[in-house]
Design an enzyme around this catalytic site. Structure first.
Site, PDB file in Angstrom:
ATOM      1  CG  HIS A   1      -9.359  -2.996   9.698  1.00 27.75           C
ATOM      2  ND1 HIS A   1      -8.404  -3.504  10.548  1.00 27.75           N
ATOM      3  CD2 HIS A   1     -10.373  -3.888   9.687  1.00 27.75           C
ATOM      4  CE1 HIS A   1      -8.833  -4.663  11.037  1.00 27.75           C
ATOM      5  NE2 HIS A   1     -10.029  -4.915  10.538  1.00 27.75           N
TER       6      HIS A   1
ATOM      7  CG  ASN B   1      -2.161  -0.868   0.974  1.00 30.68           C
ATOM      8  OD1 ASN B   1      -3.098  -0.489   0.284  1.00 30.68           O
ATOM      9  ND2 ASN B   1      -2.127  -2.076   1.523  1.00 30.68           N
TER      10      ASN B   1
HETATM   11  C1  GRF Z   1      -3.235  -4.308   4.521  1.00 31.65           C
HETATM   12  O1  GRF Z   1      -4.129  -5.368   4.345  1.00 31.65           O
HETATM   13  C2  GRF Z   1      -3.824  -3.281   5.421  1.00 31.65           C
HETATM   14  O2  GRF Z   1      -5.207  -3.206   5.328  1.00 31.65           O
HETATM   15  C3  GRF Z   1      -3.451  -3.777   6.778  1.00 31.65           C
HETATM   16  O3  GRF Z   1      -2.168  -4.337   6.605  1.00 31.65           O
HETATM   17  C4  GRF Z   1      -1.996  -4.755   5.264  1.00 31.65           C
HETATM   18  C5  GRF Z   1      -0.752  -4.127   4.736  1.00 31.65           C
HETATM   19  O4  GRF Z   1      -0.323  -4.682   3.538  1.00 31.65           O
HETATM   20  N1  GRF Z   1      -3.595  -2.754   7.756  1.00 31.65           N
HETATM   21  P1  GRF Z   1       0.939  -4.046   2.797  1.00 31.65           P
HETATM   22  O5  GRF Z   1       2.113  -4.090   3.757  1.00 31.65           O
HETATM   23  O6  GRF Z   1       0.577  -2.648   2.413  1.00 31.65           O
HETATM   24  O7  GRF Z   1       1.169  -4.923   1.612  1.00 31.65           O
END
Ligand code: GRF
Length: 195
Positions: free
Chosen positions: A109, A14
């Site tokens: 989330h 992300n």
């Molecule tokens: C995501 O699913 C987010 O919703 C949660 O942790 C995960 C992070 O994934 N809080 P990444 O590290 O961004 O791949």
């Protein structure tokens, strides 16, 4: 110019999408990446320029720096951060940091809060609980951050269907696609609304 600090503890996919989204603009800067995990994938992603030639400094900190001092707050204030974006950050945010950035800290989330949230509800645990409960849909929640896990005011939700044959991995894939599609755009909207 608005300045973002990204907090991540894990893979950082992300964080990478957000970095790529703003990489070519001139009015938003990803100023700093912060992590509690020296092995976090986000460090390697940042080292590789997030796949878009954007090199952002990474600050790694331990529990004492985070909870027992105001070092992190001072760094964020010195860098004139406008918005803190949590992207898979695993530690509870100390009250002092929440107070220092009122309505300037958001989290994503991987479920439809208020269901499937709270302590221990992270990563795969969330998708396993959704499948075990026989849910017919899941999704994402983007929310402001307060001192309690997953309880800040909801800003945005998006949904995906969950079928009876979906495994937790299937749900994870659908939810991650929603995260990557929406988080950067919602961050942009929030930044625009900051006075
Ligand atoms: C995501 O699913 C987010 O919703 C949660 O942790 C995960 C992070 O994934 N809080 P990444 O590290 O961004 O791949």
């Amino acid at each position: 110019m608005k300045r973002i600090a990204l907090f991540a503890s894990g893979s950082g996919s992300n964080a990478e999408k957000i970095a790529q989204y703003f990489a070519n603009g001139t009015d938003v800067e990803i100023t700093l990446v912060l992590t509690n995990n020296p092995k976090a994938g986000v460090i390697e992603r940042s080292r590789r320029g997030f796949g878009c030639g954007l090199h952002v400094p990474v600050l790694t900190f331990d529990r004492a720096a985070f909870h027992e001092s105001d070092r992190i707050i001072k760094i964020l204030k010195n860098q004139q951060i406008d918005l803190i974006v949590l992207a898979g950050f695993m530690w509870l945010i100390p009250a002092g940091l929440v107070r220092a950035f009122p309505n300037q800290m958001v989290n994503i989330h991987p479920a439809l809060l208020p269901r499937f949230g709270g302590k221990g509800m992270y990563g795969h645990h969330v998708h396993e609980a959704v499948v075990a409960a026989g849910e017919t849909e899941s999704g994402i929640t983007i929310h402001y951050v307060n001192e309690h896990y997953d309880e800040g005011q909801v800003i945005f939700q998006a949904r995906c269907p969950v079928s009876a044959t979906d495994t937790p991995d299937d749900v994870a894939r659908k939810v991650q696609a929603l995260e990557h599609e929406h988080y950067p755009k919602i961050v942009e909207t929030i930044l625009r609304e900051l006075s």
